[in-house]
Design a protein around this motif. Structure first.
Motif, PDB file in Angstrom:
ATOM      1  N   LYS A  62       0.839  -1.196   0.000  1.00 57.08           N
ATOM      2  CA  LYS A  62       0.000   0.000   0.000  1.00 57.08           C
ATOM      3  C   LYS A  62       0.875   1.247   0.000  1.00 57.08           C
ATOM      4  CE  LYS A  62      -3.920  -2.166   0.074  1.00 57.08           C
ATOM      5  NZ  LYS A  62      -4.826  -2.120  -1.091  1.00 57.08           N
ATOM      6  N   VAL A  63       0.344   2.301  -0.601  1.00 61.89           N
ATOM      7  CA  VAL A  63       1.088   3.559  -0.767  1.00 61.89           C
ATOM      8  C   VAL A  63       0.215   4.706  -0.278  1.00 61.89           C
ATOM      9  CG1 VAL A  63       2.154   5.113  -2.459  1.00 61.89           C
ATOM     10  CG2 VAL A  63       2.358   2.634  -2.737  1.00 61.89           C
ATOM     11  N   ALA A  64       0.837   5.721   0.329  1.00 64.95           N
ATOM     12  CA  ALA A  64       0.110   6.905   0.783  1.00 64.95           C
ATOM     13  C   ALA A  64       0.936   8.153   0.523  1.00 64.95           C
ATOM     14  CB  ALA A  64      -0.223   6.802   2.267  1.00 64.95           C
ATOM     15  N   LEU A  65       0.254   9.273   0.383  1.00 66.83           N
ATOM     16  CA  LEU A  65       0.919  10.571   0.262  1.00 66.83           C
ATOM     17  C   LEU A  65       0.724  11.329   1.565  1.00 66.83           C
ATOM     18  CD1 LEU A  65       2.411  12.700  -1.465  1.00 66.83           C
ATOM     19  CD2 LEU A  65       0.161  13.559  -2.153  1.00 66.83           C
ATOM     20  N   LEU A  66       1.821  11.725   2.190  1.00 67.38           N
ATOM     21  CA  LEU A  66       1.784  12.426   3.472  1.00 67.38           C
ATOM     22  C   LEU A  66       2.327  13.836   3.320  1.00 67.38           C
ATOM     23  CD1 LEU A  66       1.782   9.339   4.308  1.00 67.38           C
ATOM     24  CD2 LEU A  66       2.969  10.068   6.386  1.00 67.38           C
ATOM     25  N   LEU A  67       1.745  14.751   4.045  1.00 72.92           N
ATOM     26  CA  LEU A  67       2.298  16.096   4.172  1.00 72.92           C
ATOM     27  C   LEU A  67       3.036  16.188   5.502  1.00 72.92           C
ATOM     28  CD1 LEU A  67      -0.826  18.193   3.076  1.00 72.92           C
ATOM     29  CD2 LEU A  67       1.084  17.444   1.649  1.00 72.92           C
ATOM     30  N   MET A  68       4.202  16.760   5.500  1.00 72.28           N
ATOM     31  CA  MET A  68       4.903  17.068   6.739  1.00 72.28           C
ATOM     32  C   MET A  68       4.611  18.529   7.061  1.00 72.28           C
ATOM     33  SD  MET A  68       8.560  15.087   6.328  1.00 72.28           S
ATOM     34  CE  MET A  68       9.033  15.974   4.842  1.00 72.28           C
ATOM     35  N   LEU A  69       4.064  18.775   8.244  1.00 70.13           N
ATOM     36  CA  LEU A  69       3.637  20.107   8.645  1.00 70.13           C
ATOM     37  C   LEU A  69       4.454  20.599   9.832  1.00 70.13           C
ATOM     38  CD1 LEU A  69      -0.239  19.523   8.583  1.00 70.13           C
ATOM     39  CD2 LEU A  69       1.256  20.162   6.676  1.00 70.13           C
ATOM     40  N   ASN A  70       4.598  21.914   9.930  1.00 69.91           N
ATOM     41  CA  ASN A  70       5.199  22.457  11.142  1.00 69.91           C
ATOM     42  C   ASN A  70       4.100  22.739  12.166  1.00 69.91           C
ATOM     43  OD1 ASN A  70       4.033  24.953  10.404  1.00 69.91           O
ATOM     44  ND2 ASN A  70       5.926  25.693   9.462  1.00 69.91           N
ATOM     45  N   GLU A  71       4.481  23.276  13.297  1.00 73.75           N
ATOM     46  CA  GLU A  71       3.501  23.485  14.370  1.00 73.75           C
ATOM     47  C   GLU A  71       2.448  24.516  13.988  1.00 73.75           C
ATOM     48  OE1 GLU A  71       3.180  21.694  16.890  1.00 73.75           O
ATOM     49  OE2 GLU A  71       5.111  20.666  17.159  1.00 73.75           O
ATOM     50  N   ARG A  72       2.747  25.398  13.043  1.00 77.10           N
ATOM     51  CA  ARG A  72       1.759  26.377  12.573  1.00 77.10           C
ATOM     52  C   ARG A  72       0.866  25.803  11.479  1.00 77.10           C
ATOM     53  NH1 ARG A  72       6.114  30.249  11.920  1.00 77.10           N
ATOM     54  NH2 ARG A  72       5.673  30.158   9.690  1.00 77.10           N
ATOM     55  N   GLY A  73       1.093  24.545  11.119  1.00 73.47           N
ATOM     56  CA  GLY A  73       0.306  23.928  10.066  1.00 73.47           C
ATOM     57  C   GLY A  73       0.855  24.183   8.682  1.00 73.47           C
ATOM     58  N   GLY A  74       1.984  24.893   8.567  1.00 71.72           N
ATOM     59  CA  GLY A  74       2.602  25.145   7.275  1.00 71.72           C
ATOM     60  C   GLY A  74       3.207  23.880   6.690  1.00 71.72           C
ATOM     61  N   ILE A  75       3.210  23.795   5.366  1.00 70.58           N
ATOM     62  CA  ILE A  75       3.662  22.576   4.694  1.00 70.58           C
ATOM     63  C   ILE A  75       5.181  22.594   4.530  1.00 70.58           C
ATOM     64  CG2 ILE A  75       3.454  21.154   2.627  1.00 70.58           C
ATOM     65  CD1 ILE A  75       0.691  22.448   2.181  1.00 70.58           C
ATOM     66  N   MET A 111      -2.278   3.815  -6.188  1.00 71.39           N
ATOM     67  CA  MET A 111      -1.684   3.973  -4.862  1.00 71.39           C
ATOM     68  C   MET A 111      -1.391   2.618  -4.211  1.00 71.39           C
ATOM     69  SD  MET A 111      -1.194   7.201  -4.583  1.00 71.39           S
ATOM     70  CE  MET A 111      -0.833   7.556  -2.861  1.00 71.39           C
ATOM     71  N   SER A 112      -0.860   1.712  -5.030  1.00 68.21           N
ATOM     72  CA  SER A 112      -0.373   0.441  -4.503  1.00 68.21           C
ATOM     73  C   SER A 112       0.985   0.143  -5.119  1.00 68.21           C
ATOM     74  CB  SER A 112      -1.353  -0.694  -4.809  1.00 68.21           C
ATOM     75  OG  SER A 112      -1.408  -0.951  -6.198  1.00 68.21           O
ATOM     76  N   SER A 113       1.655  -0.880  -4.635  1.00 71.77           N
ATOM     77  CA  SER A 113       2.988  -1.221  -5.134  1.00 71.77           C
ATOM     78  C   SER A 113       3.142  -2.727  -5.218  1.00 71.77           C
ATOM     79  CB  SER A 113       4.081  -0.641  -4.234  1.00 71.77           C
ATOM     80  OG  SER A 113       4.079  -1.289  -2.969  1.00 71.77           O
ATOM     81  N   LYS A 114       4.067  -3.153  -6.074  1.00 73.09           N
ATOM     82  CA  LYS A 114       4.406  -4.566  -6.211  1.00 73.09           C
ATOM     83  C   LYS A 114       5.893  -4.701  -6.501  1.00 73.09           C
ATOM     84  CE  LYS A 114       0.035  -6.212  -8.290  1.00 73.09           C
ATOM     85  NZ  LYS A 114      -0.527  -6.897  -9.497  1.00 73.09           N
TER      86      LYS A 114
END
Length: 801
Positions: free
Chosen positions: A514-527, A603-606
């Motif tokens: 399985k594959v996912a797209l994640l955002l890394m955010l700072n404490e202010r919610g900025g990307i 959004m999957s992998s093999k």
């Protein structure tokens, strides 16, 4: 006896002193500055002192504008005059191409609230009667140009720092730095010992040496730079007012009044590294190098042509001092990757103009963990261990003589290349690849059919239609992209999933494949960034992110690892990636593999075999078409490429560069790191809340949750631009009824929809579908219409087919 402080700043030039001033003013009472000799003893004391807002980078312009206004108000704040002269300044243009750049910059500065007015030669002459304007096309006027006395400004900042509780110790040369078992730093200086939690390296010429004390390095090059000051000139004295600043961009010099004479600063075409190997001796103080007027011959001739009265002027003094360069001419600031609690602020080509704003940014970074403005373009993390001393030297010698070059969109440097190449580099060149460089990597921008090279332009450049053919051919058949420069990480250990859930906004895939797209955010919610995560079925996770974000992402992950039992391994150089996209991509891959690409969900992998090469195939596509990324060991990329190219002839396979991909993603409504995804933008405003979990905890979630039911003040919209308009390259103003409501973040051609497109960051109340807006492009107003996003394949029929 050991002296303790929470924060120690090394270096008492304008940047170090400004950092102390801003830390103390923000309430930090336990900060200490150590200066090797006396304050300003490095580059600051002999600097020309010019201050200005103009920069190719909007947020650097904002920092420079802050500096200028800070200096102008220091006398009132600390009771010490700093020699501030806000006299305005002209940027001169000798060519139509330069005037076109000024039109582009005028829009950029309007979008961030700064003045930058286009002027005629006669208007320049009216304010600067000494100038010969006979061969000028025109120019630009910045009312906030000026100059200061660098020594006085630094002393004013030092007075302010002391006023707010900061401490300064001079004649204190740091000799060694070690880390204690507690994680604290121990510094020895002369016969004294200091301990602190955080070090800030503002050591100027000696920044590399200080960095080496903690086992790292910074790629600065110390260069010589000269300017001259004339005797009193009757023509200047008779004016009765102070002349504006002058920058003759085509002849590469700056010019300003100094007393009743002029200061002449040509940028040396025959530039020279300072000292024999670029390393400043520790004994160097307030000293200068021997004058070398021969290196200024061409530059001085241009200045004398522009100001004929100089023919009879005498030379009062010459200044041949050192300045420090980063390989791209931009500052290097921020937390040093791989060295916790060690910050850097060095490599300042315009240290006086930038010092005030940089000090503010550094104080925010140190005290709050992030800066108010997105500063990834001057983050020290944009360089890595590939940035050797020789690379830095070559690049510096390329850019110093063209200090005021035309900054075209997508401009590429020539020196220090090639450096990092993939196994298929020569194959791509044989197919006509025009390469760009990113984080040291050579990667294809576009493919030239007849040996063409980049001819940059603010209009449609020579590559425009070629890029269009790549995009449309891929959309009709299939396209191959070399994606090997993307950052790749292996996250493993008992807490790998918990750690990724902590730093990423979306739920980490718990099942293999399985594959996912994640955002890394700072404490202010900025990307901070975005990463694709694949569950690798061995307890580890394979993560892919932006090329230019490699070191920044790694630093972010390491800084937030805390007590997690996790290993963060940068494996970018070990694995290659090839993208295959387009309606015929599945048929191509099915032909080459015994594995079934028909039963392969998005959004999957093999783990699959393509010919003789075992790959991790990830069903994902940045172009918005049916597609896969094929990841394999770097040593196997050539075999994979050959198999794809051989069979690809039967499936209309074409090679596609990064510029085509950049335009395709705009049509699909995908956001790009550094353009739409920045630390100043939250997922809510960016339209990316679908990647933010409602059930798990992660950094920045409180901001995301708070904004869910609140209409954002600003949003991104995609607009169709008048087909007669030049392309939008970014920062063009967006207007409604003549009022500024935002600016362009990305632009290009929608080759599948046949429309000129731009992504705009605007006041949310103007995002009505079909609504009319105006864009200011190269000084002209063009109509734009707000489109439903995404423009292409809104129901994902192509993507999910």
């Amino acid at each position: 006896m050991t002296t303790h402080a929470r924060i120690i700043i090394i270096g008492g030039g304008i940047v170090g002193t400004s950092t102390l001033y801003h830390l103390a003013k923000a309430g930090e009472k336990d900060a200490l500055l150590l200066e090797r000799r006396q304050l300003t003893a490095g580059a600051t004391w002999h600097a020309a002192g010019n201050v200005h807002t103009q920069s190719a980078y909007a947020n650097l312009s904002a920092l420079q504008a802050y500096s200028l206004r800070l200096y102008d108000g220091l006398a009132e704040e600390v009771g010490q005059e700093v020699g501030s002269h806000i006299v305005g300044g002209f940027f001169l243009a000798q060519t139509k191409e330069r005037m076109e750049e000024f039109k582009h910059l005028a829009g950029k500065f309007r979008s961030i609230g700064l003045e930058y007015d286009l002027v005629t030669p006669d208007e320049i002459k009216a304010k600067y009667p000494l100038l010969n304007v006979s061969d000028l096309e025109g120019g630009a006027w910045d009312p906030e140009e000026g100059y200061v006395d660098p020594y006085s400004v630094t002393m004013g900042l030092a007075a302010g720092a002391r006023k707010y509780g900061g401490k300064i110790k001079q004649n204190c040369q740091v000799d060694s730095i070690t880390r204690l078992p507690s994680g604290q730093w121990r510094l020895t200086a002369n016969d004294e010992v200091f301990e602190c939690e955080t070090i800030v390296n503002c050591a100027g010429f000696w920044a590399r040496e200080v960095a080496e004390m903690v086992g790292t390095t910074v790629p600065i090059t110390n260069m010589e730079h000269q300017y001259l000051v004339t005797d009193t000139m009757p023509e200047v004295a008779a004016l009765g007012y102070e002349l504006p600043m002058i920058r003759d961009c085509d002849s590469q010099y700056y010019l300003r009044q100094e007393g009743q004479g002029l200061l002449l600063g040509p940028w040396e075409q025959n530039c020279r590294t300072a000292w024999s190997k670029g390393r400043a001796p520790w004994s160097f103080g307030q000293e200068l190098f021997e004058d070398d007027w021969d290196r200024l011959g061409d530059g001085l001739a241009s200045i004398f042509h522009r100001v004929p009265a100089l023919d009879s002027a005498g030379i009062k003094r010459g200044v041949n001092g050192a300045i420090s360069f980063a390989p791209d001419g931009r500052p290097m600031i921020g937390p040093m990757p791989g060295v916790p609690n060690f910050f850097v602020a060095c490599g300042f080509l315009g240290g006086i103009a930038q010092g005030g704003g940089i000090g503010l940014a550094m104080s925010q970074w140190i005290l709050e963990g992030e800066t108010e403005l997105d500063l990834h373009f001057i983050d020290v993390a944009r360089f890595g261990d590939w940035t050797t001393r020789e690379f830095a030297r070559e690049r510096t010698h390329e850019i110093l003589p063209i200090r005021y070059e035309l900054i075209y969109p997508g401009i590429e440097r020539k020196t220090g290349r090639p450096l990092k190449t993939t196994p298929i580099y020569n194959d791509l060149l044989s197919h006509g690849a025009v390469m760009g460089q990113a984080y040291g990597w050579e990667r294809p921008l576009w493919y030239a059919p007849n040996g063409e090279v980049d001819e940059p332009s603010f209009q449609r450049p020579n590559w425009w239609d070629h890029v269009g053919r790549e995009a449309t051919a891929m959309a009709a058949g299939c396209g191959l992209s070399d994606m090997s420069s993307y950052g790749k990480f292996r996250i493993s250990g008992p807490d790998a999933q918990a750690f990724l859930d902590h730093i990423g906004s979306a739920k980490v895939p718990s099942k293999p494949g399985k594959v996912a797209l994640l955002l890394m955010l700072n404490e202010r919610g900025g990307i901070v960034g975005d990463i694709t995560i694949e569950n690798s079925d061995d307890g580890s996770f394979y993560c892919v992110g932006a090329t230019m974000g490699v070191a920044l992402y790694q630093r972010w992950m390491e800084d937030h690892a805390g007590d997690f039992a996790v290993s963060i391994e940068n494996i970018t150089d070990q694995f290659a990636a090839i993208g295959i996209a387009g309606p015929k991509s599945r048929a191509l891959l099915n032909t080459l593999s015994a594995d079934d690409f028909d039963d392969f969900p998005f959004m999957s992998s093999k783990q699959i075999d393509i010919g003789r090469v075992r790959c991790t195939a990830i069903r994902i596509s940045f172009s918005g078409e049916l597609g896969w990324e094929l990841h394999c060991p770097m040593l196997n990329q050539k075999a994979l490429f050959d198999a794809l190219m051989t069979e690809g002839k039967n499936h209309d396979l074409i090679l596609m560069g990064g510029r085509a991909m950049g335009m395709l993603r705009i049509e699909k409504g995908y956001r790009s790191w550094g353009a739409e995804m920045t630390t100043e933008v939250t997922p809510h405003a960016a339209g990316l809340q679908r990647f933010c979990s409602k059930t798990k905890d992660y950094i920045g979630r409180s901001v995301v949750d708070r904004q869910r039911d609140i209409a954002p003040a600003k949003v991104f919209v995609t607009v169709e631009v008048d087909a007669n308009a030049p392309p939008c390259w970014g920062t063009e103003p967006v207007l409604k009824d003549g009022q500024l409501i935002g600016y362009v973040t990305s632009g290009g051609m929608g080759w599948r929809c046949g429309k000129m497109l731009a992504v705009c960051w605007i006041d949310a109340k103007h995002r009505t579908i079909g609504g009319a807006l105006d864009l200011q492009v190269l000084g002209q107003i063009y109509l734009a219409k707000v489109l439903a996003d995404p423009v292409f394949d809104p129901n994902n029929q192509h993507l999910l087919g």
